[in-house]
Scaffold this active site. Structure first.
Site, mmCIF file in Angstrom:
data_model
loop_
_atom_site.group_PDB
_atom_site.id
_atom_site.type_symbol
_atom_site.label_atom_id
_atom_site.label_comp_id
_atom_site.label_asym_id
_atom_site.label_seq_id
_atom_site.Cartn_x
_atom_site.Cartn_y
_atom_site.Cartn_z
ATOM 1 N N ASP A 222 0.827 -1.200 0.000
ATOM 2 C CA ASP A 222 0.000 0.000 0.000
ATOM 3 C C ASP A 222 0.869 1.261 0.000
ATOM 4 O OD1 ASP A 222 -2.849 1.217 0.791
ATOM 5 O OD2 ASP A 222 -1.289 2.219 1.970
ATOM 6 N N ALA A 223 0.561 2.169 -0.916
ATOM 7 C CA ALA A 223 1.394 3.359 -1.089
ATOM 8 C C ALA A 223 1.442 4.206 0.176
ATOM 9 C CB ALA A 223 0.880 4.185 -2.270
#
Length: 271
Positions: A222-223
């Site tokens: 997840d960024a």
DNA sequence: CTCCAGGGCAAAT
DNA sequence: ATTTGCCATGGA
């Protein structure tokens, strides 16, 4: 999907298929719930209570989590700063999946815009004192939606296709929260979700965390999570899987909460 | 202009 | 078995 007015949450939900508008206000050591619209009886009132406990994760004892956080050199401040913050879940699995598909690879501001369009176009709503309170679209409604229409609302062609096909899986009862819950473990649930086109490991873990409240479901890659881990000097390289796994090893049992708190740490401070 | 956002898929190595 | 190109859009 909710409004906050005068420090109270206003939210419309379906209880046993019927729309209800809730107002949730805080008192010293308890919550005060008012039913602003709907026809409450004992059964509905009880279901509303269960809903809110699930939605705001009120049954969880957070002390062990704060113990764990306080032992961590970079994250100990969170036990104070975010004290009392609980995972705000998405009880509707279909909504959680639609949201995570929508949010793939685009900035959150734009993702919120897309979700708003989806809700306003396909969802139902309650009107109360000249204000509109939206309810997320049913799978039945989106199963019959035209992909071209979603495309015109600036969903990508693929996302339009994914969302409608997921809606059809729900509508034909091939997928539901109950079905996932009946599976033996996290791995089996991930596997089932990932067999659906448009749902990869990130989307599966996100939905499992937000809807089924799997405590060890980590949206790897997840960024926002990676950014937060960098900011806190917990990792030095977004691609170093070992550093990331080691960190979550320390947080075992509270992985979802750590992720939720890390996301919160990225939010702009009000004022 | 380029890069990257709370990714995933399919085609090409 | 990994890597790459692509999707859509907007903000930095």
């Amino acid at each position: 999907m909710h409004k906050i007015v005068d420090n109270k949450i206003l939210k419309a939900i379906l209880i046993q298929g019927k729309p209800v508008l809730l107002e949730i206000g805080g008192k010293a050591n308890f919550l005060e719930i008012r039913i602003l619209s709907g026809e409450p009886n004992f059964e509905i009132t009880s279901a509303i209570k269960d809903y809110i406990i699930d939605w705001l994760d009120l049954d969880r004892d957070l002390e062990p989590f704060y113990q764990l956080l306080s032992q961590h050199s970079q994250l100990s401040y969170m036990a104070e700063e975010f004290h009392g913050l609980r995972i705000i879940s998405t009880p509707d699995l279909f909504e959680a999946l639609c949201w995570s598909v929508t949010g793939q690879q685009i900035n959150l501001t734009f993702a919120y815009k897309l979700k708003r369009r989806l809700v306003e176009k396909y969802g139902s709503h309650i009107e109360f004192e000249n204000r509109i309170f939206h309810i997320f679209p049913s799978h039945a409604r989106l199963a019959g939606a035209d992909p071209a229409e979603l495309r015109s609302m600036q969903f990508s062609s693929k996302k339009a296709e994914y969302i409608i096909s997921i809606a059809k899986l729900f509508a034909t009862e091939q997928l539901s929260k109950e079905i996932l819950l009946s599976l033996p473990d996290l791995e089996a649930r991930q596997k089932m979700l990932m067999s659906v086109k448009g749902i990869g490991i990130w989307t599966a873990n996100y939905a499992l965390m937000k809807s089924l409240k799997e405590q060890s479901s980590i949206p790897y890659g997840d960024a926002g999570l990676l950014q937060a881990l960098l900011i806190h000097n917990i990792i030095t390289d977004k691609k170093d899987g070992l550093q990331i796994r080691n960190f979550f090893q320390e947080m075992r049992g509270w992985e979802s909460y750590v992720v939720f708190y890390l996301w919160r740490s990225l939010a702009k401070k009000p004022g």
